[in-house]
Scaffold this motif. Structure first.
Motif, short mmCIF file in Angstrom:
data_model
loop_
_atom_site.label_atom_id
_atom_site.label_comp_id
_atom_site.label_asym_id
_atom_site.label_seq_id
_atom_site.Cartn_x
_atom_site.Cartn_y
_atom_site.Cartn_z
N ASP A 755 -3.85 -31.31 46.62
CA ASP A 755 -2.97 -30.64 45.66
C ASP A 755 -1.74 -30.09 46.37
O ASP A 755 -1.79 -29.75 47.55
N ASP A 756 -0.65 -29.98 45.62
CA ASP A 756 0.58 -29.33 46.11
C ASP A 756 1.08 -29.91 47.42
O ASP A 756 1.47 -29.17 48.34
N GLU A 812 3.48 -33.71 39.74
CA GLU A 812 3.25 -32.56 38.83
C GLU A 812 4.61 -32.03 38.39
O GLU A 812 5.61 -32.21 39.08
CA CA Z 1 -0.36 -28.46 42.03
#
Ligand code: CA
Ligand code: C2E
Ligand code: CA
Length: 862
Positions: A755-756, A812
């Motif tokens: 993630d991220d 995202e």
């Molecule tokens: Ca994220």
């Protein structure tokens, strides 16, 4: 019984005796003087009485005789007596005509020779008392004496109170007694004789009888004879001595009572006076004698005690020079008494080790003639030092003036040694209880005590610096505990050195310290001190030739004129310290009102989060992920939402940071996971055939096999379960256990997504090691995509890396059509963002999916 009671008793008895004696004497005197007087008075009364009675008898007789004399002088009687017997009958008639009183029995007429001539009986057969011859004798004697008056002969009567008389009246003719008229008569004298009166009994008696009764009567009770005039008999009175005695007794008892009563007053006065003048002084004398005796006993005892005492006792004169000492003095000091007589004990016994101040204090007390107590070092004759407890007191004379001193001392060397050892031990224990053994700094307790003391002293300002070392764990882990200890000691030295004299530096935990600043110091002073400390601590230290480095975070809190408890102050400093750490460590933060509000808010939130976990108020919202090529549904990301009872649906930014601090994120994740899986199961059963669901988890959680086991218990086919872990997982050194679990998860068909990506720790090596199924580009790189060329280049590069490593790429934060177009053109696999849908709850998801149609992967590309 006390002697004075005895004396009082005796005095009382004596007085009573004297009183009785006085009363008795008075009574006796009265008795002896009154008795003869009484007797005399009685006698006189008797004589008077008898005389008057005798007269009464005489009068009575005279009255009778007068009547008889008239008869005797009548011519009939005279004629008859001188021999004219012719008148015999007339005489009788004449006699019978005599008006006689009762008691006249008979009358006889006799001639001058005493021959009875005629007798007249007044009563028939009246008894005769007198013989005829007696009548004749009486007649003859009257004639012979030529008596002019009547004569009487008396004889007692058998009837009490009566007397029989023979009354002889001369019958005279021409001056000569020619015969006699004799009457026999019983006279009632009951008014006069045979009566018992208060003074005695009186009787008529003839001379002979009277004489006899006088002889028989004793001397004490002489009978009284009173002749009845004109007769030859007497009135005899026998006085009644009992009566006299009774009167006497009455007088005596009256006298006794009145004398007794009268004497009570003088004797009472005498008794009182006697008590005051005799008993009371005697008692006082006795008391003082008793006191004296007790005093003597006391003195004897004291002398005995002082002889036997283990304490050394000396008596000195007013200048403090010895005049007497007891045996214990010699025993303790080694000096014979005669050696110290005339010397001052201090001069003999005290030496180099003796406290001169204490010595002076004693001397001053003696000079000022007042008592003194002291503990002082003395030396024996052999020079052995010993401690004594000394008590000196002046002896006072009757005027309260000191004239001597008495000094009592006992050897307390052993006690003192013991006491000192105990004190040392106590101090040691206290020191240990209040200090950190490693650094020697005061410890937490010490700090508390000091804080309490400042509070108690009413100080208005309290300022605290809380210090926490940064990366201390690293030193400990890499260089060993010895190095850790070394660093702690160095830091404590720095703190001690830089802190002021009135500041208190304390170690309150492993690598935690506190400096409590002096009363007048403020937050600015604390900040200056903290910054100095920070500079000093950050300098490189050398441990066994190796360099080591630590940093420190400082939190300052100060209470200024505020009513704040110490624990609150410490908490405030704590909060400031956390802020400093939050700001990236090696900084100084000061507690503020805002921080206070935050802390409070955080505290409330923390409690609510814990409650929400129990009540499972957390639930997943779902955000669709779109296949960039087909535009179909590629998957869903489960994002936690909190249905707060009052604040509505809350997003993670509101509560996750606090949940992280509380270490309850995994509990929240589990709720989200369970609820999410249930929703997917339901949707699948409804025929939606969802391709994939991603859950955000903390990397550490992946090590827990229970996570996968629980997930597998749901029948979710054909949906793939993916776990999203933060990019930071790529740079952290992972344990073999972690790697093993990741492999296992992959084998079990789970997907791992990073993630991220690109937010800070993008590590290509990390990516290679972990080889996740997908990587999600951080939305902060996606937002500027439309404006910044550099962003576009960066994103393109990431997509390239993904492609090179065979990792799917998700973007995202796709908020616009443009974003979607650019990313699709770049070859990004999956798109997620508000452009498609915002995260939605299960119900909305159902509607969303229905709108989309199932399956989605074959849908048109954007
Ligand atoms: Ca994220
Ligand atoms: P994340 O994992 O990066 O999640 C994506 C976040 O971006 C979500 O915010 C989502 O609502 C938001 N987002 C999606 N598309 C757009 C867009 O087009 N524009 C903008 N401005 N935002 C978009 P959310 O739901 O507030 O979650 C925030 C973060 O909280 C998540 O970031 C994740 O790190 C964490 N998180 C959320 N749910 C969970 C969870 O169940 N467990 C754990 N451990 N963390 C979670
Ligand atoms: Ca995420």
């Amino acid at each position: 019984m006390p002697l004075h009671f005895e004396l009082g008793r005796r005095f009382f008895i004596l007085t009573l005796f004297g009183y009785s004696l006085a009363v008795a004497s008075a009574v006796l005197a009265v008795h002896f003087t009154s008795q003869p007087i009484l007797k005399k008075m009685q006698r006189e009364a008797l004589i008077d009485h008898a005389a008057s009675n005798a007269q009464n008898v005489e009068i009575r007789l005279a009255r009778i005789t007068q009547a008889l004399t008239v008869v005797a002088r009548s011519p009939e009687v005279i004629n008859y007596a001188i021999g004219d017997f012719s008148s015999s009958e007339r005489v009788k008639d004449f006699l019978s005509s005599i008006d006689v009183e009762d008691g006249l029995r008979r009358a006889t007429v006799l001639d001058f020779l005493g021959t009875p001539l005629t007798t007249y009986e007044f009563e028939a057969d009246a008894p005769t008392t007198f013989l005829p011859v007696e009548l004749s004798v009486a007649a003859v004697s009257v004639v012979k004496e030529n008596a002019e008056k009547a004569t009487y002969v008396y004889r007692p009567s058998e009837t009490p109170g009566h007397a029989n008389f023979l009354i002889t009246v001369p019958i005279r003719w021409r001056g000569m007694a020619e015969g006699a008229l004799v009457f026999e008569r019983s006279i009632d004298l009951s008014q006069i004789v045979d009566i018992k009166t208060t003074i005695g009994t009186q009787k008529l008696a003839t001379r002979f009888q009277a004489q006899m009764s006088k002889v028989w009567g004793d001397e004490k009770n002489p009978t009284l004879m009173t002749p009845i005039p004109q007769t030859s008999f007497f009135l005899v009175l026998e006085p009644d001595q009992e009566a006299v005695r009774a009167i006497g007794n009455e007088i005596v008892s009256t006298v006794m009572i009145s004398v007794g009563l009268i004497l009570i007053i003088p004797f009472g006065l005498m008794c009182g006076a006697g008590y005051h003048s005799l008993v009371a002084p005697h008692k006082a004398l006795q008391d003082s004698r008793e006191q004296l005796r007790r005093k003597q006993v006391e003195l004897r005892e004291l002398a005995e005690i002082s002889q036997r005492s283990n304490d050394a006792i000396t008596v000195t004169d007013i200048e403090g020079k010895v005049i007497w000492g007891n045996p214990a003095f010699s025993e303790v000091t080694g000096y014979e008494i005669h050696e110290v007589i005339g010397k001052r004990p201090g001069d003999v016994l005290q030496g180099t080790g003796t406290d001169p101040e204490e010595r002076d204090r004693i001397s001053a007390a003696i000079r000022e003639r007042r008592p003194v107590r002291s503990e002082i070092l003395n030396y024996t004759r052999e020079g052995r030092p010993y401690w004594i407890a000394l008590s000196i007191a002046p002896l006072l004379d009757d005027h309260g003036e000191a004239y001597r001193f008495v000094a009592i001392s006992s050897d307390i060397t052993a006690q003192r040694a013991q006491k000192e050892a105990m004190l040392r031990a106590k101090r040691e224990i206290e020191y240990q209880a209040l200090h950190d053994p490693l650094t020697g700094l005061p410890n937490r307790r010490s700090l508390d005590v000091e804080l309490e003391a400042i509070c108690a002293a009413g100080s208005e300002t309290r300022t605290l610096i809380r210090i926490d070392l940064d990366h201390f764990k690293y030193v400990n882990d890499t260089l060993g505990h010895a190095a850790g200890d070394f660093v702690l000691i160095e830091v404590s030295k720095i703190l001690t050195k830089l802190a002021g004299n009135d500041d208190l530096a304390a170690r309150v935990g492993g690598d935690e310290f506190v400096i409590l600043l002096g009363a007048d110091k403020q937050a600015e002073d604390a900040r200056r001190l903290a910054e100095e400390c920070l500079v000093a601590i950050r300098k490189e230290m050398e441990f066994e030739g190796r360099p080591c480095r630590v940093g420190a975070s400082f939190g300052i809190a100060s209470a200024n004129n505020e009513i704040v408890s110490n624990s609150t102050l410490l908490l405030a400093a704590d909060a400031a310290l956390y802020l400093a750490k939050d700001r990236g460590r090696n900084t100084v933060a000061t507690y503020s009102q805002k921080m206070h509000a935050d802390v409070i808010e955080k505290r409330v939130l923390a409690a609510e989060i814990e409650q929400a976990i129990v009540e499972e108020s957390f639930e997943p919202f779902f955000q669709p992920q779109i296949d960039a090529k087909t535009g179909g549904l590629a998957g869903l990301e489960a994002l936690v939402r909190w249905r707060h009872p009052t604040r509505g649906v809350l997003t993670p930014d509101v509560f996750l940071p606090v949940a992280y601090q509380l270490s309850v994120v995994d509990a929240i994740d589990k709720i989200v996971l369970t609820k999410g899986l249930k929703t997917i199961e339901k949707l699948n059963r409804a025929g939606h055939q969802l391709p994939k669901i991603s859950f955000n988890v903390v990397a550490k959680q992946l090590e827990d096999p229970a996570l996968s086991d629980m997930t597998l218990s749901y029948n979710l086919a054909p949906t793939i379960i993916a776990f999203e872990v933060l990019e930071s997982v790529l740079i952290e050194e992972q344990s073999t256990e972690f790697k093993f679990q990741i492999d296992r998860l992959k084998e079990q068909g789970f997907h791992i997504e990073v993630d991220d990506f690109g937010s800070g720790h993008a590590s290509i090596i990390g990516l290679m090691h972990l080889s996740p199924n997908a990587m999600k580009i951080d939305q902060r790189l996606i937002f500027p995509l439309t404006e910044l060329g550099s962003a576009r280049q960066m994103v393109r590069a990431i997509i390239e890396i993904g492609k090179a490593l065979g990792i799917q790429v998700t973007a995202e934060g796709v908020e616009s059509e443009e974003h979607a177009r650019i990313l699709a053109a770049m070859g990004c696999d999956t798109l997620q963002g508000f452009h498609y849908a915002k995260p939605m709850d299960a119900q909305d998801l159902d509607a969303f999916l229905k709108r989309q149609g199932v399956p989605q992967r074959t849908a048109n590309a954007i």
